[in-house]
Design a protein around this motif. Structure first.
Motif, PDB file in Angstrom:
ATOM      1  N   ALA A 124       0.841  -1.207   0.000  1.00  0.00           N
ATOM      2  CA  ALA A 124       0.000   0.000   0.000  1.00  0.00           C
ATOM      3  C   ALA A 124       0.870   1.248   0.000  1.00  0.00           C
ATOM      4  N   LEU A 125       1.965   1.208   0.743  1.00  0.00           N
ATOM      5  CA  LEU A 125       2.870   2.351   0.809  1.00  0.00           C
ATOM      6  C   LEU A 125       3.486   2.637  -0.552  1.00  0.00           C
ATOM      7  N   ARG A 126       3.897   1.602  -1.241  1.00  0.00           N
ATOM      8  CA  ARG A 126       4.494   1.799  -2.567  1.00  0.00           C
ATOM      9  C   ARG A 126       3.458   2.350  -3.550  1.00  0.00           C
ATOM     10  N   ALA A 127       2.221   1.880  -3.448  1.00  0.00           N
ATOM     11  CA  ALA A 127       1.175   2.354  -4.350  1.00  0.00           C
ATOM     12  C   ALA A 127       0.879   3.829  -4.121  1.00  0.00           C
ATOM     13  N   VAL A 128       0.767   4.241  -2.876  1.00  0.00           N
ATOM     14  CA  VAL A 128       0.471   5.646  -2.577  1.00  0.00           C
ATOM     15  C   VAL A 128       1.655   6.522  -2.950  1.00  0.00           C
ATOM     16  N   SER A 134       6.579  12.050  -1.030  1.00  0.00           N
ATOM     17  CA  SER A 134       7.229  11.760   0.254  1.00  0.00           C
ATOM     18  C   SER A 134       6.789  10.401   0.784  1.00  0.00           C
ATOM     19  N   TRP A 135       7.768   9.573   1.149  1.00  0.00           N
ATOM     20  CA  TRP A 135       7.432   8.278   1.738  1.00  0.00           C
ATOM     21  C   TRP A 135       6.712   8.457   3.070  1.00  0.00           C
ATOM     22  N   ALA A 136       7.223   9.348   3.911  1.00  0.00           N
ATOM     23  CA  ALA A 136       6.613   9.543   5.225  1.00  0.00           C
ATOM     24  C   ALA A 136       5.194  10.075   5.097  1.00  0.00           C
ATOM     25  N   ALA A 137       4.971  11.013   4.173  1.00  0.00           N
ATOM     26  CA  ALA A 137       3.624  11.528   3.952  1.00  0.00           C
ATOM     27  C   ALA A 137       2.704  10.430   3.430  1.00  0.00           C
ATOM     28  N   SER A 138       3.234   9.535   2.604  1.00  0.00           N
ATOM     29  CA  SER A 138       2.429   8.415   2.092  1.00  0.00           C
ATOM     30  C   SER A 138       1.962   7.524   3.238  1.00  0.00           C
ATOM     31  N   GLY A 139       2.880   7.199   4.154  1.00  0.00           N
ATOM     32  CA  GLY A 139       2.500   6.376   5.296  1.00  0.00           C
ATOM     33  C   GLY A 139       1.480   7.051   6.179  1.00  0.00           C
ATOM     34  N   ALA A 140       1.667   8.360   6.422  1.00  0.00           N
ATOM     35  CA  ALA A 140       0.716   9.100   7.247  1.00  0.00           C
ATOM     36  C   ALA A 140      -0.651   9.160   6.583  1.00  0.00           C
ATOM     37  N   LEU A 141      -0.677   9.315   5.263  1.00  0.00           N
ATOM     38  CA  LEU A 141      -1.949   9.385   4.535  1.00  0.00           C
ATOM     39  C   LEU A 141      -2.695   8.059   4.609  1.00  0.00           C
ATOM     40  N   ILE A 142      -1.979   6.952   4.462  1.00  0.00           N
ATOM     41  CA  ILE A 142      -2.617   5.637   4.578  1.00  0.00           C
ATOM     42  C   ILE A 142      -3.274   5.483   5.940  1.00  0.00           C
ATOM     43  N   SER A 143      -2.540   5.817   6.991  1.00  0.00           N
ATOM     44  CA  SER A 143      -3.083   5.666   8.338  1.00  0.00           C
ATOM     45  C   SER A 143      -4.246   6.616   8.584  1.00  0.00           C
ATOM     46  N   PHE A 144      -4.172   7.820   8.019  1.00  0.00           N
ATOM     47  CA  PHE A 144      -5.250   8.793   8.216  1.00  0.00           C
ATOM     48  C   PHE A 144      -6.551   8.304   7.580  1.00  0.00           C
ATOM     49  N   VAL A 145      -6.484   7.893   6.329  1.00  0.00           N
ATOM     50  CA  VAL A 145      -7.693   7.429   5.642  1.00  0.00           C
ATOM     51  C   VAL A 145      -8.201   6.132   6.270  1.00  0.00           C
ATOM     52  N   VAL A 182      -1.282   6.835  19.588  1.00  0.00           N
ATOM     53  CA  VAL A 182      -0.348   7.496  18.667  1.00  0.00           C
ATOM     54  C   VAL A 182      -0.033   6.606  17.467  1.00  0.00           C
ATOM     55  N   PHE A 183      -0.092   5.289  17.641  1.00  0.00           N
ATOM     56  CA  PHE A 183       0.255   4.394  16.546  1.00  0.00           C
ATOM     57  C   PHE A 183      -0.816   4.357  15.461  1.00  0.00           C
ATOM     58  N   LEU A 184      -2.016   4.870  15.763  1.00  0.00           N
ATOM     59  CA  LEU A 184      -3.044   4.964  14.734  1.00  0.00           C
ATOM     60  C   LEU A 184      -2.734   6.070  13.733  1.00  0.00           C
ATOM     61  N   ALA A 185      -1.889   7.015  14.122  1.00  0.00           N
ATOM     62  CA  ALA A 185      -1.507   8.107  13.223  1.00  0.00           C
ATOM     63  C   ALA A 185      -0.168   7.855  12.554  1.00  0.00           C
ATOM     64  N   ALA A 186       0.639   6.962  13.106  1.00  0.00           N
ATOM     65  CA  ALA A 186       1.964   6.685  12.548  1.00  0.00           C
ATOM     66  C   ALA A 186       1.852   5.832  11.295  1.00  0.00           C
ATOM     67  N   GLY A 187       2.940   5.762  10.536  1.00  0.00           N
ATOM     68  CA  GLY A 187       2.989   4.900   9.365  1.00  0.00           C
ATOM     69  C   GLY A 187       3.214   3.461   9.768  1.00  0.00           C
ATOM     70  N   TYR A 188       2.282   2.922  10.526  1.00  0.00           N
ATOM     71  CA  TYR A 188       2.328   1.562  11.040  1.00  0.00           C
ATOM     72  C   TYR A 188       1.106   0.806  10.519  1.00  0.00           C
ATOM     73  N   THR A 189       0.972  -0.450  10.908  1.00  0.00           N
ATOM     74  CA  THR A 189      -0.077  -1.304  10.343  1.00  0.00           C
ATOM     75  C   THR A 189      -1.398  -1.256  11.091  1.00  0.00           C
ATOM     76  N   GLU A 190      -1.432  -0.655  12.275  1.00  0.00           N
ATOM     77  CA  GLU A 190      -2.640  -0.759  13.096  1.00  0.00           C
ATOM     78  C   GLU A 190      -3.878  -0.180  12.411  1.00  0.00           C
ATOM     79  N   SER A 191      -3.778   1.020  11.867  1.00  0.00           N
ATOM     80  CA  SER A 191      -4.948   1.645  11.246  1.00  0.00           C
ATOM     81  C   SER A 191      -5.406   0.863  10.021  1.00  0.00           C
ATOM     82  N   LEU A 192      -4.470   0.459   9.181  1.00  0.00           N
ATOM     83  CA  LEU A 192      -4.840  -0.285   7.979  1.00  0.00           C
ATOM     84  C   LEU A 192      -5.476  -1.616   8.343  1.00  0.00           C
ATOM     85  N   PHE A 193      -4.937  -2.296   9.341  1.00  0.00           N
ATOM     86  CA  PHE A 193      -5.531  -3.564   9.753  1.00  0.00           C
ATOM     87  C   PHE A 193      -6.959  -3.351  10.252  1.00  0.00           C
TER      88      PHE A 193
END
Length: 411
Positions: A124-128, A134-145, A182-193
């Motif tokens: 998902a990160l590579r697609a975004v 920005s890689w970091a912005a991509s991760g943050a956007l995934i978690s935000f949505v 805080v991990f729901l906003a980070a570029g981590y897997t929790e929000s996507l899961f």
């Protein structure tokens, strides 16, 4: 009938009688409104989610000013810099370079054991990133949505389960103010899961087994916890399938097994090891099997035996407290005969509680949606619970956020 010619003077529109019961007068102009499938309760939850996102990003900005990596710095770090911590580096390297770049792997000295991380989030990160530079912005956007999708699904599950209009807002509040939020906003897997697992559970409650299985399949590509979700879905199916028509949906429940099998096949093709994922966990994070009381003893020693620096010892204490909370939650679910949810929590606790010591148990509480629904139900019966939770969890949430954003080990 005559047709209108050029330069014909404008005529007043004819007045036709309105149908009975239909209001007369000019038609109102269309307004910008939320989609019809978002009810007032859903919009309230989304506003709550947006406000907490403002709060967490304001905290990240303050951390950049107050706790710079260089104490003499005259300029703060970028707003995204505090989020590039710990597991993020693994997701970034996988998304950017793949699992085995330049034929390196477990046979290479200093290998980082990146195959311990499933491919769903890096893909998902590579697609975004194909759209967002920005890689970091991509991760943050995934978690935000993904977080927005997750809180909507959680609110609907809570309202269906508890039958109270305020249940959804309370369950979402308790999740978003939980100590590890805080991990729901980070570029981590929790929000996507959660954005996949919670709609899957919601679909299962409504007996849409195809949708539930497809979403659980995607969740299995993000975290191994998806397999525990799949087991809970299967048990829920067994307890609710009443006729032959329902049993025709049973093959869908095999779908979540596909991502783990494909990933194991891929790792075997590169390493010759069908258990490469598990072995990387053992090498990098001491996740070899230990009996539950041994894991508790090792964690207790790390927490209270003065063998670790105080910052690490505090986190081991949090690991113990989170494990106790999980066991209490499991007992509540068993007492209430919530067997599928109990199975999900039991499998999670077994996986987390049989390593050398506990690791990431506090973070895993974010994935325990029965916990947030149980707290919502308790607060509806006991009014003092709501305030008590917020007064305790709020400061802990801020403390954990600052801990993570300043590069210290958290959760």
């Amino acid at each position: 009938m005559s047709v209108s010619a050029p330069h014909r003077p404008a005529e007043a529109p004819r007045s036709w009688p309105a149908p009975p019961g239909r209001p007369t007068g000019p038609r109102p102009r269309p307004s910008l409104r939320a989609p019809r499938w978002l009810g007032p309760a859903d919009r309230e939850v989304l506003w709550l989610y947006l406000l907490t996102r403002v709060g967490i990003w304001a905290t990240a900005g303050a951390v950049g000013w107050l706790f710079p990596s260089d104490g003499e710095s005259r300029r703060p770090a970028s707003l995204l810099a505090p989020w590039e911590r710990w597991d993020w580096a693994f997701y970034l390297r996988i998304a950017r370079d793949g699992y085995f770049p330049d034929a390196t792997g477990p046979w290479t000295v200093g290998w980082d054991n990146r195959e311990a991380f499933l491919p769903g989030f890096p893909l998902a990160l590579r697609a975004v990133h194909a759209v967002v530079p920005s890689w970091a912005a991509s991760g943050a956007l995934i978690s935000f949505v993904a977080g927005g999708v997750a809180v909507l699904a959680l609110a609907r599950i809570a309202r269906d389960r508890l039958g109270h209009a305020d249940a959804g807002r309370r369950a979402v509040t308790y999740l978003l103010v939980s100590p590890c939020a805080v991990f729901l906003a980070a570029g981590y897997t929790e929000s996507l899961f959660l954005a996949l697992a919670l709609p899957a559970w919601l679909a299962a409650q409504r007996r849409n087994w195809a949708a539930a299985s497809i979403l659980a399949c995607l969740a299995c590509s993000v975290r191994v916890t998806g397999l525990f979700l799949a087991a809970a879905l299967a048990l829920h199916f067994l307890l609710t399938a009443r006729n032959r028509a329902a049993w025709r949906s049973a093959p869908w429940l095999l779908l979540p097994a596909v991502p783990p099998l494909l990933f194991s096949w891929y790792l075997h093709a590169w390493t010759g090891d069908w258990m490469a994922w598990k072995h990387s966990q053992e090498r990098g994070w001491y996740r070899e099997f230990h009996l539950p009381w041994e894991a508790w003893s090792h964690t207790w020693t790390a927490a209270f035996g003065h063998t670790q620096p105080t910052g690490y010892a505090f986190m081991w204490q949090a690991e113990l407290l989170a494990m106790v909370a999980g066991v209490v939650l499991l007992a509540v679910l068993v007492r209430g005969r919530r067997w599928p949810e109990a199975l999900y929590i039991a499998l999670t606790l077994w996986a987390l509680g049989t390593s050398y010591w506990y690791t990431s148990v506090p973070r895993s509480t974010l994935l325990w949606w029965p916990l947030w629904i149980a707290l919502a139900g308790w607060s509806l019966r006991r009014r003092w619970v709501h305030g008590a939770y917020l007064y305790v969890a709020g400061p802990l949430c801020t403390t954990m956020a600052i801990t993570f954003l300043t590069g210290r080990w958290a959760g």
